[in-house]
Design a protein around this motif. Sequence first.
Motif, PDB file in Angstrom:
ATOM      1  N   CYS A 226       0.509  -1.216  -0.267  1.00 44.68           N
ATOM      2  CA  CYS A 226       0.271   0.154  -0.185  1.00 44.68           C
ATOM      3  C   CYS A 226       0.902   1.031   0.261  1.00 44.68           C
ATOM      4  O   CYS A 226      -0.011   2.458  -0.212  1.00 44.68           O
ATOM      5  CB  CYS A 226      -0.613   0.296   1.194  1.00 44.68           C
ATOM      6  SG  CYS A 226       0.128   0.007   2.552  1.00 44.68           S
ATOM      7  N   GLY A 227       2.006   1.131   0.586  1.00 46.45           N
ATOM      8  CA  GLY A 227       2.922   2.092   0.985  1.00 46.45           C
ATOM      9  C   GLY A 227       3.669   2.890   1.777  1.00 46.45           C
ATOM     10  O   GLY A 227       3.310   4.316   2.070  1.00 46.45           O
ATOM     11  N   ALA A 228       1.949   2.742   2.572  1.00 49.43           N
ATOM     12  CA  ALA A 228       2.332   3.355   4.174  1.00 49.43           C
ATOM     13  C   ALA A 228       3.925   3.056   4.990  1.00 49.43           C
ATOM     14  O   ALA A 228       3.318   4.585   5.259  1.00 49.43           O
ATOM     15  CB  ALA A 228       0.954   2.768   5.148  1.00 49.43           C
ATOM     16  N   LEU A 229       4.624   2.500   5.022  1.00 54.48           N
ATOM     17  CA  LEU A 229       5.502   2.304   5.414  1.00 54.48           C
ATOM     18  C   LEU A 229       5.875   3.317   4.494  1.00 54.48           C
ATOM     19  O   LEU A 229       7.537   3.696   5.378  1.00 54.48           O
ATOM     20  CB  LEU A 229       6.129   1.032   5.773  1.00 54.48           C
ATOM     21  CG  LEU A 229       5.752   0.044   6.319  1.00 54.48           C
ATOM     22  CD1 LEU A 229       6.318  -1.588   6.422  1.00 54.48           C
ATOM     23  CD2 LEU A 229       5.387   0.980   7.858  1.00 54.48           C
ATOM     24  N   HIS A 230       6.565   3.351   3.679  1.00 53.17           N
ATOM     25  CA  HIS A 230       7.474   4.251   2.372  1.00 53.17           C
ATOM     26  C   HIS A 230       6.682   6.182   3.144  1.00 53.17           C
ATOM     27  O   HIS A 230       8.530   7.048   3.039  1.00 53.17           O
ATOM     28  CB  HIS A 230       7.190   3.791   1.089  1.00 53.17           C
ATOM     29  CG  HIS A 230       7.314   2.095   0.710  1.00 53.17           C
ATOM     30  ND1 HIS A 230       6.779   1.053   1.370  1.00 53.17           N
ATOM     31  CD2 HIS A 230       8.656   2.365   0.115  1.00 53.17           C
ATOM     32  CE1 HIS A 230       6.846   0.321   1.196  1.00 53.17           C
ATOM     33  NE2 HIS A 230       8.067   1.053  -0.413  1.00 53.17           N
ATOM     34  N   ALA A 231       5.642   5.978   3.091  1.00 52.02           N
ATOM     35  CA  ALA A 231       5.341   7.612   2.948  1.00 52.02           C
ATOM     36  C   ALA A 231       5.962   7.696   4.944  1.00 52.02           C
ATOM     37  O   ALA A 231       6.543   9.069   4.821  1.00 52.02           O
ATOM     38  CB  ALA A 231       3.532   7.611   3.378  1.00 52.02           C
ATOM     39  N   HIS A 232       5.622   6.943   5.191  1.00 53.67           N
ATOM     40  CA  HIS A 232       5.798   7.405   6.741  1.00 53.67           C
ATOM     41  C   HIS A 232       7.205   7.221   7.369  1.00 53.67           C
ATOM     42  O   HIS A 232       7.520   7.648   8.143  1.00 53.67           O
ATOM     43  CB  HIS A 232       4.722   6.457   7.905  1.00 53.67           C
ATOM     44  CG  HIS A 232       3.545   6.579   7.470  1.00 53.67           C
ATOM     45  ND1 HIS A 232       3.141   5.136   8.276  1.00 53.67           N
ATOM     46  CD2 HIS A 232       2.746   7.394   7.616  1.00 53.67           C
ATOM     47  CE1 HIS A 232       1.475   5.361   8.183  1.00 53.67           C
ATOM     48  NE2 HIS A 232       1.533   6.673   7.598  1.00 53.67           N
ATOM     49  N   SER A 233       8.625   6.435   6.344  1.00 49.12           N
ATOM     50  CA  SER A 233       9.511   6.871   6.005  1.00 49.12           C
ATOM     51  C   SER A 233      10.515   7.639   5.495  1.00 49.12           C
ATOM     52  O   SER A 233      11.316   8.143   5.155  1.00 49.12           O
ATOM     53  CB  SER A 233       9.740   5.789   5.584  1.00 49.12           C
ATOM     54  OG  SER A 233       9.681   4.395   7.056  1.00 49.12           O
ATOM     55  N   THR A 238       8.492   6.611  -3.841  1.00 46.02           N
ATOM     56  CA  THR A 238       8.038   5.402  -3.898  1.00 46.02           C
ATOM     57  C   THR A 238       6.969   5.003  -3.781  1.00 46.02           C
ATOM     58  O   THR A 238       5.630   3.998  -4.124  1.00 46.02           O
ATOM     59  CB  THR A 238       9.334   4.874  -3.079  1.00 46.02           C
ATOM     60  OG1 THR A 238      10.384   4.824  -3.254  1.00 46.02           O
ATOM     61  CG2 THR A 238       9.111   3.512  -2.957  1.00 46.02           C
ATOM     62  N   SER A 239       6.014   5.730  -2.936  1.00 52.66           N
ATOM     63  CA  SER A 239       5.041   5.900  -3.015  1.00 52.66           C
ATOM     64  C   SER A 239       4.182   5.916  -3.207  1.00 52.66           C
ATOM     65  O   SER A 239       2.836   4.469  -4.043  1.00 52.66           O
ATOM     66  CB  SER A 239       4.723   6.831  -1.255  1.00 52.66           C
ATOM     67  OG  SER A 239       2.940   6.210  -0.180  1.00 52.66           O
ATOM     68  N   ILE A 240       4.240   6.998  -4.245  1.00 55.04           N
ATOM     69  CA  ILE A 240       3.031   7.449  -5.106  1.00 55.04           C
ATOM     70  C   ILE A 240       2.863   6.410  -6.127  1.00 55.04           C
ATOM     71  O   ILE A 240       2.047   5.521  -6.601  1.00 55.04           O
ATOM     72  CB  ILE A 240       4.056   8.658  -5.758  1.00 55.04           C
ATOM     73  CG1 ILE A 240       3.724   9.659  -4.968  1.00 55.04           C
ATOM     74  CG2 ILE A 240       3.293   9.188  -7.295  1.00 55.04           C
ATOM     75  CD1 ILE A 240       3.848  10.749  -5.183  1.00 55.04           C
TER      76      ILE A 240
END
Length: 430
Positions: A226-233, A238-240
């Motif tokens: 889903c990209g949550a960990l990426h966005a929160h990091s 990458t999240s997009i």
Amino acid sequence: MSELLKEKLGYDKTFDCVQCGYCLPACPTYETMEKETHSPRGRINLVKMVAEGKATVEDLKEPIEKCLGCMACTTVCPTNVQYGAIFEGAKEVIDEEDAKSKPRKLVEDFFFQSFFPSSKWMKSLGNATWIYQSSGLQKVSRRFGLTKRAPLHIHEFEAALPSMPSPKKRKDRASRYVRKRPAAAKVGFFTGCIMDSVFFESNQNTMELLLRSGAEVVFPEEQTCCGALHAHSGKIDTSIELAKQNIVAFEEEGFDYIVNNAGGCGARMIEYDALFKSGTEWHARALRFVSKVKDISEVLVEMDGLVFEKELQRTVTYQPSCHLRNVQKVENEPLELIRQIPGLTLKELDRPEFCCGSAGVYNIVNYEDAMDILDVKMKDVCGKNPAGVVTSNPGCLLQMKLGIEREGLSREIDSVHLVDLLMEAEPKPK
């Protein structure tokens, strides 16, 4: 200070914060750390100071890293401050600063670019854990205390892991299931990274609940993290890209619902539209995607297709996922489902809104702080004297299991995902 930095930090959004302090009682880190810089308004003020050149990114780093990202502050804010956008912007700026450290960048690139988005890696993790559990290695390791030598308190989290299914069972799962025609609804199921790797049986139970409710269930094969960990990091780009891949994967079949059973994943997906500029094609596609994203509890209540036949004579309490409650705004549906189970007694927590301290990988990278927060949560849980703690997110589930172990109550209390509890109550189609 550059306009680009101000834009990334969400400088304009910081002016919505009037420093009133309503967020202070809602913030777990402010309560346990007792520092103004570790409160939402303190962090927002630091972001503003960095954007104005009055503080450095290094000054901002520790307070932001200690934030759980639970978004409890947004539920009490009288001026509707977009704390999530400010938080992720600060994370992005900090990540760009940290990227200058090459060894760290190589490790992070592997985990965020290769490991979490890869279904193959996730299956391998689950299969490796099955081998570890079924071969006897786990028993040997525990007997001789080998896992205690592992870093990041891995031995504590390892003890909380559920039993893994065999590689054959994973492989035998089809990508489409239907029991009756016409189906009451067509559901695209978002399996998630950790959910499908570590909590495979919970995913299977989610699918079974949907089938018994009369839905057709499809597992789009091209879906990804889903990209949550990426966005929160701070890895927004990458999240997009992950969001785009999921939008494409789920838009081909015209689903009525896009269902998830992990509060953190659902919270990320329901905000995909915010990743794209208004008026663009991707923004329009994201809006269509977001309109169909639902937690499993919402769909089961809306479809209203089940009756629970088995009495469960015990007392439970419910620990809601912060992101399910604060971002997806789902509060009543899980409670409504729990109350439908005959014989079950539900005792609600005094402070259900207080985070358990899991917060993605927070409890791994900020272990001591996470345990202080967990101790507050467990005091509330123990006060209800339950036989079970029901959760709606994989991180919460593991964290509550860890809390139960820390209290020495593993023989008296268990932690269970909502869908597993519902399946135990033997649901039948109405």
